[in-house]
Design an enzyme around this catalytic site. Structure first.
Site, PDB file in Angstrom:
ATOM      1  N   SER A 129      87.627  75.385  66.394  1.00  0.00           N
ATOM      2  CA  SER A 129      87.249  76.570  65.640  1.00  0.00           C
ATOM      3  C   SER A 129      86.800  76.188  64.224  1.00  0.00           C
ATOM      4  O   SER A 129      85.831  75.453  64.073  1.00  0.00           O
ATOM      5  CB  SER A 129      88.410  77.569  65.640  1.00  0.00           C
ATOM      6  OG  SER A 129      87.973  78.873  65.414  1.00  0.00           O
ATOM      7  N   GLU A 248      93.796  84.004  48.760  1.00  0.00           N
ATOM      8  CA  GLU A 248      92.720  84.321  47.821  1.00  0.00           C
ATOM      9  C   GLU A 248      91.468  83.504  48.138  1.00  0.00           C
ATOM     10  O   GLU A 248      90.354  84.034  48.168  1.00  0.00           O
ATOM     11  CB  GLU A 248      93.170  84.070  46.380  1.00  0.00           C
ATOM     12  CG  GLU A 248      94.199  85.063  45.863  1.00  0.00           C
ATOM     13  CD  GLU A 248      95.580  84.875  46.479  1.00  0.00           C
ATOM     14  OE1 GLU A 248      95.864  83.760  46.980  1.00  0.00           O
ATOM     15  OE2 GLU A 248      96.371  85.834  46.461  1.00  0.00           O
ATOM     16  N   HIS A 307      89.942  81.062  73.758  1.00  0.00           N
ATOM     17  CA  HIS A 307      89.565  80.298  72.567  1.00  0.00           C
ATOM     18  C   HIS A 307      90.550  79.159  72.305  1.00  0.00           C
ATOM     19  O   HIS A 307      90.160  78.091  71.839  1.00  0.00           O
ATOM     20  CB  HIS A 307      89.515  81.253  71.374  1.00  0.00           C
ATOM     21  CG  HIS A 307      89.054  80.631  70.096  1.00  0.00           C
ATOM     22  ND1 HIS A 307      87.854  79.962  69.971  1.00  0.00           N
ATOM     23  CD2 HIS A 307      89.619  80.599  68.859  1.00  0.00           C
ATOM     24  CE1 HIS A 307      87.706  79.543  68.726  1.00  0.00           C
ATOM     25  NE2 HIS A 307      88.758  79.919  68.037  1.00  0.00           N
TER      26      HIS A 307
END
Length: 327
Positions: A129, A248, A307
């Site tokens: 991924s 963040e 996945h």
């Protein structure tokens, strides 16, 4: 493209390997380090020490994952191939330093820095991924470092797929956990808040999905799996609970993470794109771009795998890697 509902499986919890670890192992309770965004960071990693002299295998995890995701796979590959295996925490993940920058170019530079530190001139690079995109970027920009490349259930195509990542990230950022409570209580409290905060965004998500012709609602089993996977990132230090991932930075770079750098270079080395037959992450629409950037690529699919191929079908996953190494 890296949809959160596909980033979950029962096999993702940390597995303590029985084979020997050394060098880069870091206590999970270690405080988060920060680093400048202008230079490579020193990644944390685990080494599974094989007795053979063949090129080492290096595993890169996906978004919100960590090096422990591949511990059981690494152990098996050491036993079956004799090769040294490394599993690596990406920047802003696991125990690696936090930095404001989170791009594939930066993560590829981090990996190059780590390989140089360990005096590894070449490796077999295996990425899942997000880690697969880092692996592709490394092979395309630093081909001399990569003897062979395995890209697990992801492609270099630009993505337009809608995801709910921003809602989960927002929920994690807004979460409040009491101090000095047992970890089991903290996990329950965190899951309850995550369920409530994400549910509040469901209607908006479904409206977006209707406009894009997609289904916006996950079933309860999928939602539960999502929450359990995210909670693997909840850590405690001195009675205080926090997230070990840099939310963040992930939020700020989410579009870049879902996309892929526009590169004109080519990696000619042996390459395997290994997809899950039940996953849509590598489609026939991606084949032209795969062949353009990786002309020696072979594309294979593992039946009945989602996945998370290495968690769904670990034996088939290992066999595919071994066959590729021997080809």
């Amino acid at each position: 493209m890296i949809a959160l509902c596909r980033l979950v499986h029962r096999g993702l919890l940390s597995i303590r390997p029985s084979c020997r670890l050394f060098a880069g192992q870091v206590d999970a309770a270690a405080p988060v380090r920060t680093a400048s965004s202008s230079s490579p960071v020193s990644l944390t990693y685990d080494v599974f020490d094989g007795k053979g002299e063949s090129t080492p295998l290096v595993f890169l995890h996906g978004l919100f994952g960590s090096k422990s995701n591949f511990h059981s796979i690494a152990k098996s590959l050491v036993q079956r191939t004799g090769r040294k295996v490394l599993t690596v925490d990406a920047r802003n993940h696991g125990n690696s330093p936090h930095t404001p920058e989170l791009t594939y170019e930066a993560m590829a530079a981090d990996l190059k820095h780590l390989l140089n530190q360990l005096h590894i001139e070449k490796c077999v690079l295996i990425g899942h991924s997000m880690g697969g995109k880092t692996a592709m970027t490394t092979a395309l920009t630093q081909p001399s470092l990569v003897e062979r490349l395995v890209v697990v259930d992801i492609s270099p195509a630009q993505t337009t797929t809608r995801t709910n990542f921003r809602y989960y990230i927002q929920a994690m950022q807004e979460m409040k956990i009491s101090t000095d409570i047992p970890r089991s209580t903290a996990r329950r409290m965190a899951e309850d808040q995550l369920r409530r905060l994400v549910k509040a965004n469901e209607q908006r998500s479904e409206l977006e999905a209707e406009r894009e012709g997609e289904s916006g609602r996950l079933n309860e089993s999928q939602e539960h799996s999502v929450r359990q996977f995210l909670l693997t990132n909840l850590v405690e230090e001195n009675g205080h609970y926090s997230w070990r991932v840099n939310l963040e930075a992930i939020a700020a770079h989410l579009e870049e993470i879902m996309s892929f750098p526009r590169l004109d270079s080519v990696y000619d080395g042996p390459t395997l794109f290994l997809g899950g037959a039940s996953s849509a992450y590598i489609s026939s629409d991606d084949y032209p771009e795969i062949q353009r950037l990786f002309p020696s690529a072979d594309i294979q699919y593992i039946p009945d795998a989602s996945h998370w191929i290495h968690a769904d079908k670990p034996l088939d996953f290992i066999s595919s890697i071994i066959s590729f190494l021997q080809s």
